[in-house]
Enzyme design. Sequence first.
Site, PDB file in Angstrom:
ATOM      1  N   ASP A  59       3.083   1.962 -13.689  1.00 56.59           N
ATOM      2  CA  ASP A  59       4.307   2.997 -13.451  1.00 56.59           C
ATOM      3  C   ASP A  59       5.029   2.622 -12.387  1.00 56.59           C
ATOM      4  O   ASP A  59       6.326   2.963 -12.456  1.00 56.59           O
ATOM      5  CB  ASP A  59       3.584   4.687 -13.279  1.00 56.59           C
ATOM      6  CG  ASP A  59       2.404   4.321 -12.125  1.00 56.59           C
ATOM      7  OD1 ASP A  59       2.197   3.380 -11.427  1.00 56.59           O
ATOM      8  OD2 ASP A  59       1.930   5.548 -12.085  1.00 56.59           O
TER       9      ASP A  59
ATOM     10  N   ASP B  46      -2.588   7.136  -2.305  1.00 57.16           N
ATOM     11  CA  ASP B  46      -3.720   7.206  -3.199  1.00 57.16           C
ATOM     12  C   ASP B  46      -5.150   6.905  -3.042  1.00 57.16           C
ATOM     13  O   ASP B  46      -6.205   7.508  -3.487  1.00 57.16           O
ATOM     14  CB  ASP B  46      -3.315   6.745  -4.685  1.00 57.16           C
ATOM     15  CG  ASP B  46      -1.986   7.652  -5.335  1.00 57.16           C
ATOM     16  OD1 ASP B  46      -1.842   8.787  -5.020  1.00 57.16           O
ATOM     17  OD2 ASP B  46      -1.216   7.103  -5.879  1.00 57.16           O
TER      18      ASP B  46
END
Length: 886
Positions: free
Chosen positions: A70, A480
């Site tokens: 992404d 993350d």
Amino acid sequence: MRRTRILTAVLALAAGLLAGAPPALAASTPSTTLAADTYTWKNARIDGGGFVPGIVFNRAEKNLAYARTDIGGAYRWQQSTKTWTPLLDSVGWNEWGHTGVVSLASDSVNPDKVYAAVGTYTNSWDPTNGAVLRSADRGTSWQKTDLPFKLGGNMPGRGMGERLAIDPNKDSVLYLGAPSGKGLWRSTDSGVTWSQVTNFPNVGNYQQDPNDTTGYASDNQGIVWVTFDESTGSSGSATKTIYVGVADKDNAVYRSTDAGATWTRLAGQPTGYLAHKGVLDAKNGYLYLAYSDKGGPYDGGKGQVWRYATASGTWTNISPVAEADTYYGFSGLTVDRQHPGTVMTTAYSSWWPDTQIFRSTDSGATWTKAWDYTSYPDRADRYTIDVSSSPWLTFGAHPSPPEESPKLGWMTESLEIDPFDSNRMMYGTGATLYGTENLTQWDSGGKFTVKPMVQGLEETAVNDLASPPSGAPLLSALGDIGGFRHTDLTKVPSMMFTSPTFTTTTSLDFAETNPNTVVRVGDLDSGPHIAFSTDNGANWFAGTDPSGVSGGGTVAAASDGSRFVWSPAGAGVQYTTGFGSSWQASSGIPTGALVESDRVDPKTFYGFKSGRFYVSSDGGATFTASSASGLPSGDSVRFKALPGTKGDVWLAGGASDGAYGLWHSTDGGASFTKLSNVEQADTIGFGKAATGAAYQTLYTSAKIGGVRGIFRSTDKGATWTRINDDAHQWGWTGGAITGDPRVYGRVYVSTNGRGVVYGDTSDTGGGDGGGGTDPSPTPTGACTVTYKITNQWADGFQADVRLDNTGSTAWTGWSLGWSFANGQKIGQMWNADHTQSGAAVTAKNVGWNGNVAAGSSVSFGFTGTWSGSNAKPTSFELGDQTCTVA
């Protein structure tokens, strides 16, 4: 990945070598006379770390596979090493959004061809429109067509697809589904030009959150996949039947039976769901569809799976479980091309207790599960999972049943069975790419083995970096997955930072004279936002939050580790002695300021906010605004104090509409001097001094001499050496940079999706020498030149040049000369340095491509201007000999 990746990119706006060239129509930039150094670039191995929303196997050639990410570019599978090769490292700073890949297509007619639809955000966060990249050499080099709209590789719905598809019978025809109401697009010249399919009846209407004023969640997710029925065409003729998926819960699937001339809504289709995937089994005449009530990749509460008989038009609900029993949507969907009756799908949004994978060997009539309950909460798995190559995938968790660690996955929107090998399957998760090579054990009662198949695919977003003078060479703060302590850059660390485990680490620091003391701050749904280590980051313990803290912010450790200053999100700047058992508010400094420490005086700390520099001499209790002026007015700034010298501070940052560059203070921030030879700078870091140099080496991600790149200076910024090249740019590199205090020339560079990149120099430490160059080499032996104009427009053109060593002796450097006949002028050249005097041009190797073995070749390219005519050169000289012109 989780939503925190979005924030990294928003902050970006606030603020062995691979061959490659800039995309077509590259903007011209001024030539540079900067010195160049030969660097080798690698990743500090983490292996994965991000969401893999798409995996594409070529249907004609065995072992040819690609993965899209992404925000981290695209990758090609290397079967011999079972690793992934990055393909988009040549994406530059100004087009950083092109590291987000919304779709990818591999040509089954000509497997050398591959296409990527790129663009990260459809709202204002991304400064450029999307593009379609096309490659005739499997992604080694690319040409680009800009699109008149944006694409969203990191937008909601990015796990649906593939939006980009090649006609399997006539590969000059491609389709691309666009978001944002831009409709369906088609190319009939192998992706060079694109036009909207104006008769396609539905541009989509689904928005994750129509009330989101940022334009992120409120974007219309548009056209989400295109699938061809190859049985309705023949080689060289366009496929007649095409299916298209639309983000519209009532009208999700359309079909053309006349090669796209007309389109109709597929009659009898299910409603109330979005079709995430549409996969066709042409042999049996079935179109399989995986549905979810949401667009993903995070959300989805209900789902179904359907089968459409293409000949009869019959719809059959083949959902693996009843809709009432779902708490997730379906997305990952694949057919075994060796045994097309075998179908698999995933429950992509089943976060707890685990994702689920379903398998059918009778075209969906019956299904089995990858795991099931025996007697709740106990479960039986059809698989074993081995994460020894990426041990951090356990996240240090010890959950209670029915959860297990490591998990089978989450956000499992990509799932593909190798079309040549029924035993090999790969699937993407929010943190890695898993695979198996004994999948058919599922059907025989045995257990298939799941392992990470992700080496070489590095997909972390980097917020901060530190290289202490002793202990581990690298500490990282990541989005993350928190961050890692690398004791060996070539090996995957055993675990991310834990106790506590932040979802995202926003800042870290170590005590300069006591590097065993380390502090980090970050984001966490619940719990403390600060942690300390007294053993160089090997083990951690949580601190205590002051009132109101909602996120990590920035943190600074005193040079001796005796105290800390913290500027958290949600609260004002705070200071503490010891390890944060209690905090007191700092005065004189605004909320949200960036904070750093002096690397010599343990009571001196610095801050910056909105153009003002602040100094504390009492351990962070009180700050005083400096009188320094002319600094960047915004907060896209990073600054550091030099180790070993009190009050020596460097500040980088700014914006194109105001002050932007690199500043230096030698009086603790009382005044700053702007470096006149640095046009723009976004990071600053220090490393071991060059041999004989009295000052530490500087590193920056900057624009110097009209060129964007990674630069090094060994003479306090008087001269600069660009140490990366056009094949190694990694999009946006404005997060952090640091040199290694123990290894001259080694630099660690942050990326927003390609992990931690580090470079080592071939220079033994002699410094940059004021930007001098070596004498021109004089290679011997025969040579051949291929000169090709690859693009031409009203007053400009792009050309590629290949120089072949057709002799019997290797070259250790080369210099190629020619003359233009029509007054052409070179603007920008990549993979070579150049000079031009009138019509005469000389192109010389850069450091990393000077060695050309006999029988090998080297390529470079350039953009230039022309008027009247643009004739190709007719003669090329290599040293004192004339080359053959191909």
